[in-house]
Design a protein around this motif. Structure first.
Motif, PDB file in Angstrom:
ATOM      1  N   ILE A 365       0.839  -1.208   0.000  1.00  0.00           N
ATOM      2  CA  ILE A 365       0.000   0.000   0.000  1.00  0.00           C
ATOM      3  C   ILE A 365       0.870   1.253   0.000  1.00  0.00           C
ATOM      4  CG2 ILE A 365      -1.673   1.330   1.346  1.00  0.00           C
ATOM      5  CD1 ILE A 365      -2.727  -1.374   2.422  1.00  0.00           C
ATOM      6  N   VAL A 366       1.832   1.306   0.912  1.00  0.00           N
ATOM      7  CA  VAL A 366       2.655   2.506   1.085  1.00  0.00           C
ATOM      8  C   VAL A 366       3.504   2.762  -0.157  1.00  0.00           C
ATOM      9  CG1 VAL A 366       4.534   3.508   2.427  1.00  0.00           C
ATOM     10  CG2 VAL A 366       2.632   2.366   3.593  1.00  0.00           C
ATOM     11  N   GLU A 367       4.075   1.712  -0.722  1.00  0.00           N
ATOM     12  CA  GLU A 367       4.979   1.861  -1.866  1.00  0.00           C
ATOM     13  C   GLU A 367       4.279   1.717  -3.204  1.00  0.00           C
ATOM     14  OE1 GLU A 367       8.285  -0.759  -1.447  1.00  0.00           O
ATOM     15  OE2 GLU A 367       8.828   0.003   0.545  1.00  0.00           O
ATOM     16  N   ARG A 368       2.974   1.441  -3.151  1.00  0.00           N
ATOM     17  CA  ARG A 368       2.174   1.265  -4.371  1.00  0.00           C
ATOM     18  C   ARG A 368       2.808   0.231  -5.300  1.00  0.00           C
ATOM     19  NH1 ARG A 368      -0.548   7.069  -6.122  1.00  0.00           N
ATOM     20  NH2 ARG A 368      -1.439   7.528  -4.070  1.00  0.00           N
ATOM     21  N   LYS A 369       3.130  -0.917  -4.723  1.00  0.00           N
ATOM     22  CA  LYS A 369       3.726  -2.000  -5.490  1.00  0.00           C
ATOM     23  C   LYS A 369       2.776  -3.197  -5.532  1.00  0.00           C
ATOM     24  CE  LYS A 369       6.215  -4.409  -1.768  1.00  0.00           C
ATOM     25  NZ  LYS A 369       5.661  -5.749  -1.996  1.00  0.00           N
ATOM     26  N   MET A 370       2.988  -4.052  -6.504  1.00  0.00           N
ATOM     27  CA  MET A 370       2.170  -5.249  -6.636  1.00  0.00           C
ATOM     28  C   MET A 370       2.626  -6.290  -5.621  1.00  0.00           C
ATOM     29  SD  MET A 370      -0.262  -6.775  -8.473  1.00  0.00           S
ATOM     30  CE  MET A 370      -0.293  -6.066 -10.131  1.00  0.00           C
TER      31      MET A 370
END
Length: 407
Positions: A365-370
């Protein structure tokens, strides 16, 4: 004194040296500072699994703040409120009201399987970040549709609760497979057995199907969905593959108590591209094997428990790299009486797999990664489970279809 080839073999395998690659999320576990931002999270479904995840959240106080709980059964809400993580959480009987709450940024969905799709769909539409328990959906059409919906919302995370993808042990095994320590894998043997009815106590007869939903096919994927899906998902992940053909059988062979889902199942999966056969079985009538997971290759075998692993080299592998004659101080390797080497993951004892999984949910969520266990991989596992159940209950051979190939 150990000869040089064996020393090199031990060094190269990295079984005790920690030399195998670990992803960023797990490297972070080993000592990076905790991120400053806490995610405000709600839990939808406060049965055994939802409450269990609440207890895990209690061990991640720097990452999550539990602000909401939802369950339509009041006694379950009351039980969930007793966990330390949920002391100040607002309670809801209707999950739609929880999703309308602006304070809730993310949700854990731990409802019966037949509700996974609709609740996840509504959570995405409400703009929430989603942690959806496995199996991702009840059937294949729902899985394909949820992929489509999630891909329309790239700013939102949808992580699926196949937590073994986040265990340092299972990461290490995946890397060992990739680096060829098993050689050509042809056979996979998996079991998840228990000796018990799987029933929960029911305070009044009218709540039977709500509480014991796992027993009824309208709500549940049975043993394949609740247990074997973890191992099926790991094979998909470790070998970057999917089932091509699925055979299955089973029955209600012991607990003649009105249940509809089978208490004894066996599934055989053909992975054509890899040339592998996977055997997946579960029974409620014997607990001797418990959780068993073996991967068999031409160079060696890996035998896994939930939190322990052993590597057994084949005789030709031993001949190639040297003799195996006990413990040496130079390598601190112990070969057990069966000729196995323990697979280790560092100095710290392993945590529950859900701890690593929820930690990565925060990072995603924080890093907007899959996340590693995402909507596409979750759909692949859900397709396999649905194929398994179709084979078990309909006495058919189920085949992978082109439309299941998602990216």
């Amino acid at each position: 004194m150990m000869d040089l080839p064996r020393r090199n073999f031990i060094k190269q395998t990295g079984l005790l040296t920690g030399g195998l690659w670990l992803p960023g999320a797990l490297a972070d576990v080993l000592g990076a500072p905790a991120p400053a931002r806490r995610i405000k999270i709600g839990v939808i479904g406060c049965g055994d699994r939802g409450t269990g995840l609440l207890k895990i959240l209690q061990d991640l106080p720097d990452r999550f703040e539990v602000v909401a709980l939802c369950d339509e059964l009041p006694f379950r809400l009351q039980n969930a409120q007793k966990t330390g993580a949920a002391g100040h959480a607002k309670s809801y009987a209707d999950y739609h009201a929880l999703l309308d709450a602006r304070a809730v940024e993310a949700v854990i969905i731990a409802v019966p399987l037949n509700l996974h799709f609709q609740v996840a769909k509504d959570a995405l539409a409400a703009g929430k970040q989603v942690y959806l328990e496995k199996t991702m959906t009840y059937d294949i059409p729902q899985a394909l549709e949820l992929v489509r919906l999630a891909q329309q919302r790239p700013a939102q995370t949808l992580q699926v609760g196949h937590q073994y993808r986040y265990s340092p042990l299972y990461y290490r095994v995946k890397e060992m497979i990739k680096q060829g320590y098993l050689g050509k894998v042809t056979q996979i043997d998996c079991r998840w057995d228990r000796n018990g009815s799987w029933r929960r106590p029911v305070p009044e007869p009218g709540l039977e199907r709500k509480i014991n939903w796992r027993m009824y096919r309208e709500y549940s994927g049975g043993l394949a969905a609740e247990l074997l899906s973890h191992q099926m998902d790991f094979i998909n992940w470790a070998f970057e593959t999917h089932a091509d053909e699925v055979f299955g059988t089973g029955g209600i062979d012991f607990y003649k108590d009105g249940r509809e889902t089978y208490d004894n199942v066996q599934v055989m999966v053909r992975y054509a591209k890899e040339g592998m056969v996977g055997n997946f079985g579960a029974t409620c009538g014997n607990a001797r094997d418990g959780y068993l997971f073996k991967l068999k290759g031409t160079k060696g075998t890996i035998s896994l428990l939930v939190d322990q692993g052993m590597y057994y080299p084949e005789q030709e592998t031993i001949k190639q790299y040297g003799t195996v004659d006990g413990v040496t101080g130079a390598t601190k390797i112990t070969w057990n009486k069966d000729g196995g080497i323990a697979i280790t993951t560092g100095a710290e004892p392993l945590k529950d797999g859900s701890w690593y999984s929820l930690r990565d949910f925060h990072q995603a969520i924080v890093e907007r990664k899959m996340p590693d266990s995402n909507v596409v991989t979750g759909a692949r596992a859900a397709c396999t489970v649905h194929m398994a159940n179709q084979a078990i209950y309909n006495h058919t051979i189920e085949k992978w279809r082109a439309e299941y190939n998602l990216a």
